[in-house]
Design a protein around this motif. Structure first.
Motif, mmCIF file in Angstrom:
data_model
loop_
_atom_site.group_PDB
_atom_site.id
_atom_site.type_symbol
_atom_site.label_atom_id
_atom_site.label_comp_id
_atom_site.label_asym_id
_atom_site.label_seq_id
_atom_site.Cartn_x
_atom_site.Cartn_y
_atom_site.Cartn_z
ATOM 1 N N UNK A 1 -2.386 3.331 -4.521
ATOM 2 C CA UNK A 1 -3.681 2.848 -4.043
ATOM 3 C C UNK A 1 -3.923 1.406 -4.474
ATOM 4 N N UNK A 2 -3.501 1.052 -5.689
ATOM 5 C CA UNK A 2 -3.662 -0.330 -6.154
ATOM 6 C C UNK A 2 -2.862 -1.278 -5.272
ATOM 7 N N UNK A 3 -1.635 -0.899 -4.938
ATOM 8 C CA UNK A 3 -0.818 -1.746 -4.070
ATOM 9 C C UNK A 3 -1.493 -1.959 -2.724
ATOM 10 N N UNK A 4 -2.050 -0.894 -2.169
ATOM 11 C CA UNK A 4 -2.761 -1.025 -0.901
ATOM 12 C C UNK A 4 -3.976 -1.931 -1.047
ATOM 13 N N UNK A 5 -4.685 -1.791 -2.168
ATOM 14 C CA UNK A 5 -5.847 -2.640 -2.404
ATOM 15 C C UNK A 5 -5.457 -4.105 -2.524
ATOM 16 N N UNK A 6 -4.272 -4.362 -3.035
ATOM 17 C CA UNK A 6 -3.783 -5.739 -3.131
ATOM 18 C C UNK A 6 -3.309 -6.274 -1.786
ATOM 19 N N UNK A 7 -3.191 -5.395 -0.810
ATOM 20 C CA UNK A 7 -2.849 -5.856 0.524
ATOM 21 C C UNK A 7 -1.379 -5.858 0.847
ATOM 22 N N UNK A 8 -0.604 -5.019 0.159
ATOM 23 C CA UNK A 8 0.829 -4.954 0.445
ATOM 24 C C UNK A 8 1.368 -3.593 0.064
ATOM 25 N N UNK A 9 2.552 -3.279 0.577
ATOM 26 C CA UNK A 9 3.162 -1.974 0.345
ATOM 27 C C UNK A 9 4.468 -2.075 -0.411
ATOM 28 N N UNK A 10 4.885 -3.256 -0.783
ATOM 29 C CA UNK A 10 6.151 -3.427 -1.487
ATOM 30 C C UNK A 10 5.884 -3.947 -2.877
ATOM 31 N N UNK A 11 6.945 -4.154 -3.637
ATOM 32 C CA UNK A 11 6.819 -4.646 -5.008
ATOM 33 C C UNK A 11 6.633 -6.148 -5.051
#
Length: 309
Positions: free
Chosen positions: A138-148
């Motif tokens: 969920x944090x990654x999605x909130x940051x606007x991306x799906x990768x590392x």
């Protein structure tokens, strides 16, 4: 908050109100495990350190907290649900004033609901890692991306996970702060994926609030407004980072909106928020949720709330 107990502490011989502890029937491993586990619930839970609880889970495994089957705290099926978490926009519609963009990894429905309750209320600390992994999605999605990979042009320092704090009374009753524990697990997962991530537990309760049970969304926002603050001595921990609010669950969004207000008042408004689960979630038509791979329950379902948030 870590459990504090001297190494020489002994197990009380009686239960609440002086009642003797029940002794399981001889030869029943599950009964023995159940009896010992009863010592890890209030009022005994603060007497034990986390490593001892983890050792008990290993030696006397309980049924899966998510589906109540098997002989481990998290069965392969329920673990797969968390590993396949798909983060999507979440939160009530309309959102409360001040609620930042919010993503949740799953609907608040079984087995995720049961896993969150077991971690929060029953001290199933071994679930923090898997649940924290879903929070990291969920944090990654909130940051606007799906990768590392970092968001292009937006790497303004480490990602700072700011947990919505439990009250002192709740921490004492549970023996730990569940959201802080999940935030730490999520930060570890994010670092393993290549992101600079840290936990910044800077929010503090400035006044008492009423029990949220039975309150409407408007009453909950009124009840919480002004309840949180960032002490000046802690505000510097947010300098140079990207604050992301995190919680285990969102229902009305009142807790997250108040936390965002407090961070903004300290000069560090959060760029987004993330939760493990949400009771109200609506993704835009055609939006492709972030995922760790695999299928998951589609957003949009509702479930009973464990705690108004």
């Amino acid at each position: 908050m870590p459990d504090l107990v001297p190494h020489h502490a002994t197990v009380p011989a009686t239960g609440p109100a002086g009642a003797p502890l029940a002794v399981p029937a001889a030869g029943s491993a599950s009964a023995v495990g159940s009896s010992f586990r009863s010592l890890f619930h209030p009022p005994f839970r603060p007497l034990f350190r986390s490593p001892l609880r983890d050792l008990l889970d290993l030696l006397l495994p309980a049924h899966c907290a998510g589906c109540r089957t098997g002989h481990s705290p998290l069965c392969p099926s329920c673990r797969a649900v968390l590993q396949a978490a798909r983060a999507a926009p979440a939160g009530p519609r309309p959102p409360p004033t001040g609620l930042p963009p919010l993503y949740a990894a799953a609907p608040y429905a079984d087995p995720v609901r049961q896993l969150l309750l077991a971690h929060k209320e029953r001290g199933a600390l071994s679930l923090a890692g898997p649940l924290g992994g879903a929070l990291a999605v969920a944090v990654r999605a909130a940051l606007g991306h799906c990768t590392a990979e970092p968001v292009p042009g937006a790497d303004a320092g480490a990602v700072l996970l700011v947990p919505v704090p439990s009250t002192r009374r709740a921490v004492r009753a549970r023996g730990h702060d569940p959201t802080l524990r999940l935030a730490r697990a999520a930060a570890r997962e994010l670092r393993r994926g290549g992101l600079r991530a840290a936990v910044a537990p800077v929010l503090r309760h400035g006044r008492a609030v009423a029990d949220q049970s039975g309150l409407s969304a408007v009453e909950r926002r009124r009840n919480l407004h002004g309840a949180l603050a960032v002490p000046a001595r802690l505000a510097t921990r947010l300098t140079g980072g990207r604050p992301i609010l995190v919680d285990d669950l969102v229902t009305t969004g009142a807790s997250l909106a108040e936390a965002a207000r407090a961070l903004g008042a300290a000069g560090h408004p959060p760029s987004a928020a993330a939760t493990v689960a949400a009771t109200v979630r609506r993704a835009p038509q055609g939006a492709e949720p972030c995922s760790t791979g695999g299928a998951a329950t589609a957003p949009g379902s509702r479930g009973p709330a464990a705690r108004p948030g």
